[in-house]
Design a protein around this motif. Structure first.
Motif, short mmCIF file in Angstrom:
data_model
loop_
_atom_site.label_atom_id
_atom_site.label_comp_id
_atom_site.label_asym_id
_atom_site.label_seq_id
_atom_site.Cartn_x
_atom_site.Cartn_y
_atom_site.Cartn_z
N VAL A 168 47.06 -62.26 -131.65
CA VAL A 168 47.19 -63.01 -132.67
C VAL A 168 46.70 -64.27 -132.18
O VAL A 168 47.10 -65.08 -131.18
CB VAL A 168 48.36 -62.75 -132.85
N VAL A 169 46.00 -64.90 -133.60
CA VAL A 169 45.54 -66.60 -133.08
C VAL A 169 46.42 -67.33 -134.25
O VAL A 169 46.78 -68.41 -133.30
CB VAL A 169 43.91 -65.99 -133.52
N ILE A 170 46.66 -66.93 -134.99
CA ILE A 170 47.76 -67.93 -136.19
C ILE A 170 49.09 -66.56 -136.20
O ILE A 170 48.89 -65.90 -136.72
CB ILE A 170 46.83 -68.35 -137.34
N ARG A 171 50.03 -67.35 -135.79
CA ARG A 171 51.98 -66.92 -136.45
C ARG A 171 51.96 -67.78 -137.92
O ARG A 171 52.31 -68.56 -138.04
CB ARG A 171 51.91 -66.66 -135.86
N GLN A 172 52.51 -66.58 -138.93
CA GLN A 172 52.43 -67.09 -140.39
C GLN A 172 54.44 -67.68 -139.98
O GLN A 172 55.03 -67.46 -138.79
CB GLN A 172 53.32 -66.22 -141.21
N GLY A 173 54.47 -69.03 -140.23
CA GLY A 173 55.32 -69.70 -140.58
C GLY A 173 55.29 -70.97 -139.00
O GLY A 173 56.49 -71.95 -139.46
N GLU A 174 54.46 -70.65 -138.53
CA GLU A 174 54.18 -71.85 -137.18
C GLU A 174 53.88 -72.84 -137.39
O GLU A 174 52.54 -73.08 -138.72
CB GLU A 174 53.25 -71.28 -136.37
N PRO A 175 54.07 -74.20 -137.55
CA PRO A 175 52.97 -75.10 -137.87
C PRO A 175 51.64 -75.30 -137.49
O PRO A 175 51.39 -74.69 -136.42
CB PRO A 175 53.84 -76.26 -136.70
N VAL A 189 42.88 -61.46 -141.38
CA VAL A 189 44.57 -62.19 -142.06
C VAL A 189 45.49 -61.56 -143.20
O VAL A 189 45.04 -60.41 -143.86
CB VAL A 189 43.47 -62.92 -142.41
N GLU A 190 46.30 -61.21 -142.13
CA GLU A 190 47.83 -60.44 -143.53
C GLU A 190 48.53 -61.35 -143.21
O GLU A 190 49.34 -62.78 -142.95
CB GLU A 190 48.37 -59.92 -142.31
N ARG A 191 49.50 -61.56 -144.35
CA ARG A 191 50.79 -62.25 -145.02
C ARG A 191 52.15 -61.26 -145.31
O ARG A 191 51.65 -59.78 -145.78
CB ARG A 191 50.88 -62.61 -146.32
N GLN A 192 52.74 -61.78 -144.79
CA GLN A 192 54.14 -61.01 -143.98
C GLN A 192 54.93 -61.19 -145.69
O GLN A 192 55.57 -62.65 -145.58
CB GLN A 192 54.44 -61.48 -143.16
N ILE A 193 55.13 -60.53 -146.48
CA ILE A 193 55.69 -60.73 -148.04
C ILE A 193 57.07 -59.34 -147.74
O ILE A 193 56.27 -58.57 -148.11
CB ILE A 193 54.78 -59.93 -149.41
N THR A 225 45.09 -62.12 -136.49
CA THR A 225 44.46 -61.45 -135.45
C THR A 225 42.99 -60.85 -135.49
O THR A 225 42.13 -60.08 -136.22
CB THR A 225 45.49 -59.80 -135.74
N MET A 226 43.14 -60.68 -134.49
CA MET A 226 41.67 -59.89 -133.78
C MET A 226 41.59 -59.07 -133.72
O MET A 226 41.96 -58.12 -133.86
CB MET A 226 41.05 -60.60 -131.98
N LEU A 227 40.50 -57.89 -134.75
CA LEU A 227 40.43 -57.13 -134.54
C LEU A 227 39.46 -56.29 -133.51
O LEU A 227 39.18 -55.22 -133.34
CB LEU A 227 38.95 -56.68 -136.31
#
Length: 341
Positions: A168-175, A189-193, A225-227
């Motif tokens: 994971v390169v970037i996590r949703q919710g982090e600065p 690129v995915e968004r948790q909904i 996330t890296m594929l």
């Protein structure tokens, strides 16, 4: 083309080496074009039907490492074509008001058959490893806003980071902390909904991500996330803000916005990027509403040559909206937050 221009073109290589009858037959195919400062004439990696000679002014020629060599019209090597390779091995950006002579590559090729072998079109041979991540990033409309002198500094600030598939390169919710460009590999690129992952995009080499949180100063709005295994180039937030964001984001007052709307040259709109429910507290008269999360999706519906002045309730989303508009080739400004309603 007047006689002075014709004499100037005649002094360029290979025109200076041509018999008069061949040069005279070429004149109808030669175009003189003016460029303002900080304009890209051509980009490394692009196929181009034209060849270019510098008649007046100066340009920076950037190689694959974005090392810049400045060429002035008074220099001896200005007699030579700026970059004869196809696709281009260099990027040319004007550093002053310029005038260039242009001729179709195919036209010169046809006439070259009548010339002695060995006519040199170019003195800027470069090794060519193909289009790289820097060339891909440079093709963004954003770089029309970046002063040419800052480009080399900008790219020198990037650092290379290796990632493994599944990481994971970037996590949703982090600065937000970095802006990323993919040098090699692929990401999703995915968004948790509501506890479920919604796939927004898959990105490949040359694509970039991570700018939204840096521009809006809001938490990350998706996971990246890296594929595959890959290499990413990243730019720290302070460098991103100073070198890339600051030249792109320009503010106007409500008074200035109203003057632009009244002038209608070009047609200007105020674009409110708040959610519809937020508009219940009031909005600027005749403003359009496109929520920020839907802006990229709705860009094909916007007028390409119009100006959009973005607004929200605190300036954060409107800055990101203007950045996204400019990134996509539109013209976007930000309404000063203390003037917004």
């Amino acid at each position: 083309m007047d006689s002075n221009d014709q004499e100037h073109v005649r002094s360029l290589i290979p025109f200076a080496q041509m018999p008069d009858d061949i040069f005279n037959s070429m004149i109808p195919f030669i175009t003189l074009k003016t460029y303002a400062p900080s304009k890209m004439v051509f980009k490394r990696g692009d196929a181009d039907l034209l060849l270019y000679w510098l008649m007046e002014g100066s340009v920076d020629l950037l190689d694959k490492s974005f090392e810049a060599r400045n060429r002035k019209s008074k220099d001896e090597n200005a007699r030579y074509v700026l970059d004869s390779h196809e696709p281009h091995r260099l990027t040319a950006i004007t550093t002053s008001n310029c005038r260039l002579a242009l001729i179709p590559r195919s036209t010169l090729g046809e006439f070259s058959e009548n010339l002695d072998a060995g006519i040199s079109l170019d003195r800027t041979l470069e090794d060519d490893d193909g289009v790289d991540w820097m060339s891909a990033l440079l093709s963004s409309p954003l770089f029309e806003f970046i002063p040419p002198a800052n480009i080399q500094t900008l790219f020198s600030k990037f650092e290379e980071v290796e990632y493994a598939a599944g990481e994971v390169v970037i996590r949703q919710g982090e600065p937000g902390d970095y802006f990323y460009v993919i040098q090699s590999g692929r990401t999703k690129v995915e968004r948790q909904i509501a506890g479920k992952a919604q796939l927004l995009a898959e990105l490949k080499a040359g694509d970039n991500f991570g700018q939204d949180a840096l521009v809006s100063d809001e938490p990350r709005n998706a996971n990246v996330t890296m594929l595959t295994d890959g290499t990413l180039m990243r730019l720290a937030e302070p460098d991103f803000e100073h070198l890339l964001m600051a030249p792109v984001i320009e503010t106007v007052t409500l008074e200035e916005a109203n003057e632009m709307i009244a002038a209608a040259n070009p047609k200007t709109y105020i674009l409110d990027v708040r959610n519809p429910k937020e508009l219940e507290t009031g909005k600027i008269e005749n403003s359009l509403n496109v929520p920020l999360l839907l802006l990229r999706k709705n860009m094909p519906k916007l007028i390409t040559d119009a100006i959009y002045i973005t607004t929200c309730n605190n300036g954060k989303r409107s800055k990101l909206a203007a950045y996204q508009l400019n990134e996509s080739g539109f013209t976007g400004y930000v309404l000063e937050p203390n003037k917004e309603t």
